[in-house]
Design a protein around this motif. Sequence first.
Motif, PDB file in Angstrom:
ATOM      1  N   GLY A  56     -16.247   1.344  -6.834  1.00  0.00           N
ATOM      2  CA  GLY A  56     -15.681   2.818  -6.690  1.00  0.00           C
ATOM      3  C   GLY A  56     -14.680   2.895  -7.731  1.00  0.00           C
ATOM      4  N   HIS A  57     -14.556   4.214  -7.458  1.00  0.00           N
ATOM      5  CA  HIS A  57     -12.916   4.455  -7.720  1.00  0.00           C
ATOM      6  C   HIS A  57     -12.092   4.971  -6.854  1.00  0.00           C
ATOM      7  N   GLY A  58     -11.988   4.407  -5.354  1.00  0.00           N
ATOM      8  CA  GLY A  58     -11.359   4.325  -4.080  1.00  0.00           C
ATOM      9  C   GLY A  58     -11.028   2.961  -4.655  1.00  0.00           C
ATOM     10  N   PRO A  59      -9.625   3.587  -3.842  1.00  0.00           N
ATOM     11  CA  PRO A  59      -8.061   2.852  -4.130  1.00  0.00           C
ATOM     12  C   PRO A  59      -8.246   1.437  -2.956  1.00  0.00           C
ATOM     13  N   GLU A  60      -9.100   1.689  -2.214  1.00  0.00           N
ATOM     14  CA  GLU A  60      -8.591   0.940  -1.408  1.00  0.00           C
ATOM     15  C   GLU A  60      -8.956  -0.611  -1.269  1.00  0.00           C
ATOM     16  N   ARG A  61     -10.329  -0.871  -2.715  1.00  0.00           N
ATOM     17  CA  ARG A  61     -10.568  -2.538  -2.785  1.00  0.00           C
ATOM     18  C   ARG A  61      -9.389  -2.652  -4.154  1.00  0.00           C
ATOM     19  N   ALA A  62      -8.521  -1.998  -4.775  1.00  0.00           N
ATOM     20  CA  ALA A  62      -7.681  -2.155  -5.766  1.00  0.00           C
ATOM     21  C   ALA A  62      -6.672  -2.654  -4.700  1.00  0.00           C
ATOM     22  N   VAL A  63      -6.108  -2.071  -3.562  1.00  0.00           N
ATOM     23  CA  VAL A  63      -4.964  -2.627  -2.921  1.00  0.00           C
ATOM     24  C   VAL A  63      -5.632  -3.675  -2.188  1.00  0.00           C
ATOM     25  N   ALA A  64      -6.454  -3.904  -2.388  1.00  0.00           N
ATOM     26  CA  ALA A  64      -7.106  -5.380  -1.060  1.00  0.00           C
ATOM     27  C   ALA A  64      -6.754  -6.479  -2.193  1.00  0.00           C
ATOM     28  N   LEU A  65      -7.413  -5.934  -3.593  1.00  0.00           N
ATOM     29  CA  LEU A  65      -8.049  -6.821  -4.511  1.00  0.00           C
ATOM     30  C   LEU A  65      -5.490  -7.086  -4.503  1.00  0.00           C
ATOM     31  N   LEU A  66      -4.881  -6.785  -4.682  1.00  0.00           N
ATOM     32  CA  LEU A  66      -3.827  -6.904  -4.944  1.00  0.00           C
ATOM     33  C   LEU A  66      -2.722  -7.217  -4.305  1.00  0.00           C
ATOM     34  N   ALA A  67      -3.152  -7.030  -2.750  1.00  0.00           N
ATOM     35  CA  ALA A  67      -2.874  -7.791  -1.614  1.00  0.00           C
ATOM     36  C   ALA A  67      -3.131  -9.476  -2.050  1.00  0.00           C
ATOM     37  N   GLU A  68      -4.409  -9.620  -1.987  1.00  0.00           N
ATOM     38  CA  GLU A  68      -5.472 -11.033  -2.030  1.00  0.00           C
ATOM     39  C   GLU A  68      -4.479 -11.442  -3.336  1.00  0.00           C
ATOM     40  N   THR A  69      -4.693 -11.125  -4.556  1.00  0.00           N
ATOM     41  CA  THR A  69      -3.544 -11.997  -5.760  1.00  0.00           C
ATOM     42  C   THR A  69      -2.170 -12.264  -5.339  1.00  0.00           C
ATOM     43  N   GLU A  70      -1.145 -11.357  -4.689  1.00  0.00           N
ATOM     44  CA  GLU A  70      -0.500 -11.945  -3.984  1.00  0.00           C
ATOM     45  C   GLU A  70      -0.316 -12.801  -3.246  1.00  0.00           C
ATOM     46  N   ALA A  71      -1.065 -12.860  -2.262  1.00  0.00           N
ATOM     47  CA  ALA A  71      -1.284 -13.754  -1.225  1.00  0.00           C
ATOM     48  C   ALA A  71      -1.393 -15.573  -1.711  1.00  0.00           C
ATOM     49  N   THR A  72      -2.180 -15.521  -3.066  1.00  0.00           N
ATOM     50  CA  THR A  72      -2.920 -15.961  -3.527  1.00  0.00           C
ATOM     51  C   THR A  72      -1.571 -16.983  -4.212  1.00  0.00           C
ATOM     52  N   ALA A  73      -0.588 -16.300  -5.273  1.00  0.00           N
ATOM     53  CA  ALA A  73       0.620 -16.626  -5.708  1.00  0.00           C
ATOM     54  C   ALA A  73       1.713 -17.176  -4.928  1.00  0.00           C
ATOM     55  N   ASP A  74       1.681 -16.461  -3.675  1.00  0.00           N
ATOM     56  CA  ASP A  74       2.403 -17.110  -2.835  1.00  0.00           C
ATOM     57  C   ASP A  74       2.047 -18.219  -2.223  1.00  0.00           C
TER      58      ASP A  74
END
Length: 122
Positions: A56-74
Motif C-alpha cells: 500500500g501507500h502507507g509510510p510504515e513499510r517504507a520507514v521499516a525498509l529504510l531502517a532495515e537498509t541502514e542496519a544492513t549498511a551498518d
Amino acid sequence: MRYADPGQHRLADVLDAARLLRPVPPRAVDGGERWLKDPEEIAAVAAQIAAAAGHGHGPERAVALLAETEATADMCRGDPVADLGLGGANLSEPHVAGADSDRDGAREGRYRRGLRRQEPGV
C-alpha cells in the motif's frame, strides 16, 4: 549506490564494458538511478518500492525498509586499517605461504626479522 552524481551513469556503463571487455550495449545498461540521493529522494523511492511490493501507500513499510537498509549498511561497514591492515605490512599466515616444516619456519623468522629492520614497528 554506485556513483555520487546522477550524470555519471553513462560513465558507469563505459567502465563496466571495459571491465568485462565488451562493447557498451546500444541501449542503456544503467537507468541512472544508482546514485547517492538526499533523504527526501530516498524516502520517495522507499515508498515506491513498498507500494510496488503490495504494502500500500502507507509510510510504515517504507520507514521499516529504510531502517532495515541502514542496519544492513551498518553491518557491512568496514575499517580499512583494522579490517584490511592498510598502512602496515601484511604477512601471510605460515601455512598459507607454504611454511610447513621447521626449515620453512626458520626461513619465515628470518624474513620477519629482515622486514622489521626495513619497516620498524612491524
